[in-house]
Design an enzyme around this catalytic site. Sequence first.
Site, short mmCIF file in Angstrom:
data_model
loop_
_atom_site.label_atom_id
_atom_site.label_comp_id
_atom_site.label_asym_id
_atom_site.label_seq_id
_atom_site.Cartn_x
_atom_site.Cartn_y
_atom_site.Cartn_z
N TYR A 181 66.83 76.98 57.01
CA TYR A 181 66.80 77.53 55.66
C TYR A 181 65.77 76.91 54.73
O TYR A 181 65.44 77.52 53.72
CB TYR A 181 68.19 77.44 55.02
CG TYR A 181 69.11 78.47 55.60
CD1 TYR A 181 69.15 79.76 55.09
CD2 TYR A 181 69.91 78.17 56.70
CE1 TYR A 181 69.96 80.72 55.65
CE2 TYR A 181 70.73 79.13 57.26
CZ TYR A 181 70.75 80.40 56.73
OH TYR A 181 71.55 81.36 57.30
N ASP A 191 67.67 75.55 41.17
CA ASP A 191 66.71 74.53 41.60
C ASP A 191 67.27 73.13 41.34
O ASP A 191 67.12 72.23 42.18
CB ASP A 191 65.38 74.71 40.88
CG ASP A 191 64.61 75.93 41.35
OD1 ASP A 191 65.04 76.60 42.32
OD2 ASP A 191 63.56 76.23 40.75
N HIS A 203 70.87 77.04 48.14
CA HIS A 203 69.81 77.42 47.20
C HIS A 203 69.41 78.88 47.40
O HIS A 203 69.26 79.63 46.43
CB HIS A 203 68.60 76.49 47.40
CG HIS A 203 67.50 76.69 46.43
ND1 HIS A 203 66.31 77.27 46.78
CD2 HIS A 203 67.41 76.39 45.11
CE1 HIS A 203 65.52 77.30 45.72
NE2 HIS A 203 66.16 76.77 44.69
N GLY A 228 62.25 82.14 53.96
CA GLY A 228 63.29 82.84 54.70
C GLY A 228 64.43 81.94 55.10
O GLY A 228 64.48 80.77 54.77
N GLY A 250 62.33 76.31 53.46
CA GLY A 250 61.03 76.95 53.63
C GLY A 250 61.19 78.43 53.38
O GLY A 250 62.10 78.87 52.69
#
Length: 138
Positions: free
Chosen positions: A43, A105, A63, A47, A45
């Site tokens: 997960y 974030d 996230h 996609g 990076g």
Amino acid sequence: MRTLWIMAVLLLGVKGNLLQFELMIKKMSGRSGIRWYSDYGCYCGKGGHGQPQDATDRCCFVHDCCYGKVSGCDPKMAFYKYSSDNNDIVCGGNNPCLKEICECDRAAAICFRDNLSTYDNKYWNVPSETCQVESEPC
């Protein structure tokens, strides 16, 4: 100058306002998000599919889910307001959508900090076959 060009190319096609997210990750974990989390597990990076490989990869899964729940603005392009106070990030501004992206974030940056000990180099650049199983729901 060449380093800046390479960094800009690396940032293309990756989710979120990467500069702000990168600064948050650096503030909370002391690590570069691009260097440590741009191609980690299933997960972290671009996609995401399959099962999170460890607690660090789960930070990225959560996230991604958080971004998926944002409506009214584009998490990939939005610039939000935030400040850092001691060892915390404070999301600000009057736009609820931008604040929501900031909180996504912020939560991920804190998650990376809290799970530094779970980071395992064996999950860096994992083969895509590892991430082919059905994803769990958000």
